[in-house]
Design an enzyme around this catalytic site. Structure first.
Site: not given
Length: 316
Positions: A125, A160, A210, A225, A233, A273, A281, A283
């Site tokens: 994050k 979050k 992604r 997504r 979400r 993301d 984000e 990852n």
């Protein structure tokens, strides 16, 4: 070559979509040996190298009994051509301890991917702070008053936890501020834990994309997504629908700016993301979506990854 995958228990893999499985399959297809262990199997004793109880496995091609394994044996991590850290979050104390063991293995000659110190230095994050020119307005705080002020400014926000995964613990608060106080208290544990707050990006209806970057180079397709029904979400674990699509100009611009920087720091594989044109984000622990992109587009993501892995080992 012989690769060791440090991962969650392979008995629980959902191989129809698991990215680590797709890496193993491509490695074996090329003639490489594959072994596995979990972080709990690693150990260090003074005067000895970092070792792990590992199992060498062979993929069978079957959907049911998908692997055969040999008896576990204690081996030094530096005896492998590469050690791939693929443990899923949470990024908790045990995860950090595992990176310290892996870093000691590096000092003994192991090639660890992604680099353990880089995993610690880029929490998923918070890593976006370095690249704030690409992000939506974002606040990181424990202070409920700061959250209220951020909401007053932006009206529609996402809250979050910093250690969540798969969409866990994500809340949206609209202009009416309904339940903002209780949500903040729940997430920050009455001020004990830091949380992230971001301005809501309405383009989420088109998908939380992604964008995979391998060896500093973006995969030419993202996996959007897309939230389903009334869900905010897009995460696949939260019921989102994955739709592969070519990178947009914004996707590519963000990936080409960030990818080479993080590859230079030892992050061979990252997953960005992106919602709309905003980075939300980065990852680094165990980025996924290899199989979904490959199946929908025909672009062989596992092959691109193993190409980069082989090249990294040869450079070492």
């Amino acid at each position: 070559m012989h690769f060791l995958f440090v991962a969650d228990p392979i008995e629980h893999f959902k191989i129809y979509k698991d990215t680590t499985f797709s890496m193993m399959r491509e490695a074996q297809r090329r003639g490489h040996a594959v072994s596995v262990c979990e972080p709990r199997h690693m150990s260090w004793q003074r005067g000895r190298p970092v070792t792990a109880k590992v199992r060498k496995i062979t993929l069978t091609g079957s959907a049911d009994a998908w692997f055969r394994d040999e008896a576990a044996e204690e081996l030094a991590l530096h005896s492998f051509d590469a050690v791939l850290m693929r443990k899923d979050p949470p990024f908790d104390a045990e995860y950090i301890y595992a990176t310290h063991l892996l870093e000691q293995a590096e000092r003994e000659g192991a090639r660890v991917i992604n680099k353990p110190s880089a995993l610690r230095d880029h929490p998923e994050k918070l890593a976006i702070m370095e690249f704030s020119e690409f992000t939506t307005p974002t606040l990181v705080t424990r202070d409920p008053a700061a959250v209220r002020a951020f909401h007053a400014e932006h009206q529609d926000i996402i809250l979050k936890p910093l250690d969540g995964m798969g969409g866990m613990g994500i809340f949206r608060v609209k202009a009416d501020g309904l339940n903002l106080g209780s949500i903040t208290e729940t997430l920050n544990k009455d001020g004990a834990e830091t949380i992230m707050v971001q301005r809501f990006v309405p383009e989420i209806v088109q998908g939380d994309k992604r964008v995979l970057v391998i060896g500093g180079k973006p995969v030419p397709y993202s996996l959007a997504r897309i939230p389903q029904g009334s869900e905010v979400r897009g995460n696949l674990a939260a019921g989102g629908k994955g739709v592969a699509q070519p990178l947009t100009e914004d996707d590519r611009r963000i990936a080409e700016a960030i990818g080479p920087v993080l590859a230079e720091r030892g992050l061979l594989l990252i997953g960005l993301d992106v919602i709309g044109g905003s980075l939300t984000e980065i990852n680094v622990t165990s980025p996924t979506c290899f199989q979904e992109i490959t199946e929908q587009t025909g672009f062989d993501v596992p092959s691109m990854f193993i190409d980069a892995l082989e090249a990294a080992v040869k450079r070492a």
